[in-house]
Write a protein that holds these residues in place. Structure first.
Motif, PDB file in Angstrom:
ATOM      1  N   HIS A   1      -4.103  15.163  -1.931  1.00 19.05           N
ATOM      2  CA  HIS A   1      -4.841  14.565  -3.041  1.00 19.05           C
ATOM      3  C   HIS A   1      -4.121  14.792  -4.367  1.00 19.05           C
ATOM      4  CE1 HIS A   1      -8.412  13.395  -0.745  1.00 19.05           C
ATOM      5  NE2 HIS A   1      -8.246  14.517  -0.063  1.00 19.05           N
TER       6      HIS A   1
ATOM      7  N   ARG B   1      -4.934  -3.045   7.495  1.00 18.52           N
ATOM      8  CA  ARG B   1      -5.411  -3.512   6.184  1.00 18.52           C
ATOM      9  C   ARG B   1      -4.374  -4.387   5.492  1.00 18.52           C
ATOM     10  NH1 ARG B   1      -7.239   0.475   1.153  1.00 18.52           N
ATOM     11  NH2 ARG B   1      -7.293  -1.140  -0.462  1.00 18.52           N
TER      12      ARG B   1
ATOM     13  N   GLU C   1      -3.773  -8.837   4.335  1.00 17.95           N
ATOM     14  CA  GLU C   1      -3.505  -9.334   2.995  1.00 17.95           C
ATOM     15  C   GLU C   1      -2.460 -10.445   3.050  1.00 17.95           C
ATOM     16  OE1 GLU C   1      -2.231  -6.048   0.658  1.00 17.95           O
ATOM     17  OE2 GLU C   1      -4.087  -4.901   0.924  1.00 17.95           O
TER      18      GLU C   1
ATOM     19  N   ALA D   1      -2.511   1.265  -8.971  1.00 15.62           N
ATOM     20  CA  ALA D   1      -3.966   1.316  -8.871  1.00 15.62           C
ATOM     21  C   ALA D   1      -4.394   2.298  -7.777  1.00 15.62           C
ATOM     22  CB  ALA D   1      -4.516  -0.074  -8.585  1.00 15.62           C
ATOM     23  N   LYS D   2      -5.474   3.032  -8.022  1.00 16.13           N
ATOM     24  CA  LYS D   2      -5.929   4.052  -7.079  1.00 16.13           C
ATOM     25  C   LYS D   2      -6.322   3.456  -5.734  1.00 16.13           C
ATOM     26  CE  LYS D   2      -7.619   7.497 -10.371  1.00 16.13           C
ATOM     27  NZ  LYS D   2      -8.798   8.294 -10.816  1.00 16.13           N
ATOM     28  N   HIS D   3      -6.889   2.239  -5.743  1.00 15.17           N
ATOM     29  CA  HIS D   3      -7.341   1.659  -4.474  1.00 15.17           C
ATOM     30  C   HIS D   3      -6.178   1.257  -3.582  1.00 15.17           C
ATOM     31  CE1 HIS D   3      -6.673  -2.038  -6.899  1.00 15.17           C
ATOM     32  NE2 HIS D   3      -6.415  -2.587  -5.727  1.00 15.17           N
ATOM     33  N   ARG D   4      -4.963   1.265  -4.126  1.00 17.02           N
ATOM     34  CA  ARG D   4      -3.789   0.932  -3.323  1.00 17.02           C
ATOM     35  C   ARG D   4      -3.081   2.173  -2.803  1.00 17.02           C
ATOM     36  NH1 ARG D   4       0.185  -2.059  -6.677  1.00 17.02           N
ATOM     37  NH2 ARG D   4       1.318  -2.107  -4.690  1.00 17.02           N
TER      38      ARG D   4
ATOM     39  N   VAL E   1      -0.135   8.157  -8.737  1.00 17.08           N
ATOM     40  CA  VAL E   1      -0.866   7.183  -9.557  1.00 17.08           C
ATOM     41  C   VAL E   1      -0.439   7.290 -11.013  1.00 17.08           C
ATOM     42  CG1 VAL E   1      -3.154   6.601 -10.455  1.00 17.08           C
ATOM     43  CG2 VAL E   1      -2.839   6.988  -8.010  1.00 17.08           C
TER      44      VAL E   1
ATOM     45  N   LYS F   1      -1.504  12.238  -4.550  1.00 19.34           N
ATOM     46  CA  LYS F   1      -2.019  10.927  -4.950  1.00 19.34           C
ATOM     47  C   LYS F   1      -2.171  10.838  -6.460  1.00 19.34           C
ATOM     48  CE  LYS F   1      -6.001   7.814  -4.484  1.00 19.34           C
ATOM     49  NZ  LYS F   1      -7.262   7.532  -3.772  1.00 19.34           N
TER      50      LYS F   1
ATOM     51  N   SER G   1      -3.652   5.722  -0.400  1.00 19.33           N
ATOM     52  CA  SER G   1      -4.474   6.483   0.536  1.00 19.33           C
ATOM     53  C   SER G   1      -3.883   7.876   0.720  1.00 19.33           C
ATOM     54  CB  SER G   1      -4.553   5.779   1.897  1.00 19.33           C
ATOM     55  OG  SER G   1      -5.140   4.507   1.778  1.00 19.33           O
TER      56      SER G   1
ATOM     57  N   HIS H   1       0.840  -1.191   0.000  1.00 23.04           N
ATOM     58  CA  HIS H   1       0.000   0.000   0.000  1.00 23.04           C
ATOM     59  C   HIS H   1       0.879   1.246   0.000  1.00 23.04           C
ATOM     60  CE1 HIS H   1      -4.207   1.345   0.432  1.00 23.04           C
ATOM     61  NE2 HIS H   1      -3.694   2.419   1.009  1.00 23.04           N
TER      62      HIS H   1
END
Length: 476
Positions: A154, A419, A423, A167-170, A161, A157, A172, A148
């Motif tokens: 923002h 989180r 995994e 990937a955006k979901h990885r 990316v 981020k 924060s 992660h």
């Protein structure tokens, strides 16, 4: 939870990354987690050291190559990094800064050992120049092996990316924070006459816009009530000293050099305006600390800076000498109107609220939220102008205390750790495939590091690695 913070940048060096790693580690310690910091030696500061609250720091005997970073060999430091991670029984390896070669190597070794990995990106990069392209390629390969990533804004981020193709979901977003109890205002330290001090605190390097600062300072040559206080060191210091000599402003431009972080507040409270001229910035801790000390902030509108402070606390300008000069003039005008208004309508008790008064009013508001302040700290705007009012320094401090605090940052970071611990670990084949997909040129180094780890597992199995004893923390 046992976490290892890794970065080339840590105390005694001074900077935003260093402060972030230190404060986050201290807050995680207070939450009951085991924290170890991994960095390279700084001169005589080498070996294992214990700092505040028992924070354990490994100053590894690795030579610095350039700009406080080690040479990115990828394989030479594998035995040492493996030994530390196993000795400390680390569960999560947390690397900081895309500039840090040590962080990248530790994350790779952590992945090869089956540990969970997290990376925090503190900077923004472009895509055009050669150095940015190489750094982006390295980051792309590194993040392919990381569970992660965390960005401090923002816009950071979005930048990560895009340039690392992750990937955006990885990814924060967890912002930085400020110790509002440390960075408190003290208006008694400001000049008692009409002098206005403009404070600058940053590394004196090109990326921080020091060339812009060198162009702004001569604009105030004939404005004799405006002085500059510059904190920081770097290769651009010679340029500022040259400008100071050419403009004959030796008595009005004070260059203090590098200052310990605990003493930065003592410099900030001497000024009324804080100037930041960065060309690229993901977050900028300096403007948050300055605002917490009650200074008006004038900054270039780059990177994630526009999303850091509310509009009432900051004046934004394009990264241009004329624009920065104009914004400073507006800030000076606001300050002068504020002083004039205070002289026309003094506080009922005849003085600016002290720290004791402020704490008392804060307790009063908590017990009775509907009770307004007995003394209005904000200065009313002049109806005949468009100049906005200057907030009371103590109001600024209270606002920053609610917006950014390290406890909130630590709790959000712990959620990321929880989180990734849920995994499953990457298999060797998955790591090889990920590295090959994002940078086949790096695959050779990765394979060599993999076989070196396996050889070390045979030569000195993990069961034979001596476990480091935990030092019990003394209650603070």
């Amino acid at each position: 939870m046992r976490i290892c913070m890794v970065s080339d940048f840590f105390y005694p060096s001074i900077g935003g990354v260093e402060e972030h790693v230190y404060n986050l580690s201290q807050m995680l310690l207070s939450l009951g987690h085991k924290i170890v910091v991994l960095t390279h030696a700084y001169g005589d500061c080498s070996g294992i050291r214990y700092v505040t609250h028992g924070l354990k720091v490994y100053y590894l005997p690795i030579k610095v190559c350039y700009n406080q970073c080690i040479l990115p060999t990828a394989v030479c430091n594998v035995p040492m990094l493996r030994a530390v991670l196993l000795r400390e029984r680390v569960e999560v390896v947390h690397g900081h800064s895309a500039f840090s070669a040590l962080a990248h190597e530790a994350l790779m070794v952590g992945s090869l050992l089956g540990l969970k990995t997290v990376f925090t990106d503190h900077s923004l990069f472009g895509f055009a120049d050669l150095s940015a392209a190489l750094t982006n390629n390295l980051l792309e390969v590194n993040l392919s092996m990381v569970n992660h990533a965390i960005c401090v804004s923002h816009i950071g981020k979005e930048n990560t990316v895009l340039r690392a193709r992750v990937a955006k979901h990885r990814v924060s977003v967890i912002p930085n924070a400020v110790d509002a109890a440390l960075f408190t205002p003290d208006v008694s330290q400001r000049p008692s006459n009409e002098t206005i001090n403009i404070v600058v605190a940053s590394r004196l390097v090109y990326r921080k816009g020091i060339d812009l600062l060198a162009g702004v300072i001569p604009r105030f040559k004939n404005t004799h009530n405006v002085n500059f206080i510059i904190v920081g060191d770097g290769p651009k210091r010679d340029l500022l000293e040259e400008i100071r000599e050419k403009t004959n402003m030796q008595d009005r431009v004070e260059i203090l050099g590098a200052v310990e972080h605990v003493k930065v507040r003592d410099v900030l409270v001497r000024g009324q305006i804080f100037l930041n001229t960065s060309l690229t910035e993901a977050y900028c801790m300096a403007i948050v600390e300055a605002a917490s000390c009650g200074l008006q902030v004038v900054s270039t509108s780059v990177g994630g800076i526009p999303e850091v402070l509310p509009k009432s606390l900051i004046l934004l300008a394009e990264p241009d000498i004329d624009a920065i000069h104009s914004a400073l003039l507006v800030a000076i005008d606001r300050h002068q109107k504020s002083i004039s208004s205070m002289m026309r309508t003094p506080a009922p008790n005849g003085h600016i609220p002290s720290e004791t008064d402020r704490r008392g009013k804060r307790r009063q508001r908590k017990s009775n939220p509907s009770t307004p302040d007995s003394v209005s700290c904000s200065t009313p705007a002049d109806e005949s102008s468009q100049i906005e009012p200057v907030l009371c320094p103590y109001k600024c401090n209270e606002l920053l205390e609610t917006l950014y605090n390290w406890e909130d940052v630590a709790l959000r970071t712990v959620r990321v750790y929880d989180r990734v611990l849920q995994e499953r670990a990457f298999t060797t084949s998955e790591l090889v495939y990920a590295v090959y997909q994002h940078g086949s040129w790096f695959l050779v180094f990765f394979v060599v590091a993999h076989f070196l780890v396996r050889l070390l597992d045979l030569w000195r199995p993990r069961s034979r690695v001596e476990v480091a004893k935990d030092v019990s923390r003394q209650p603070s």
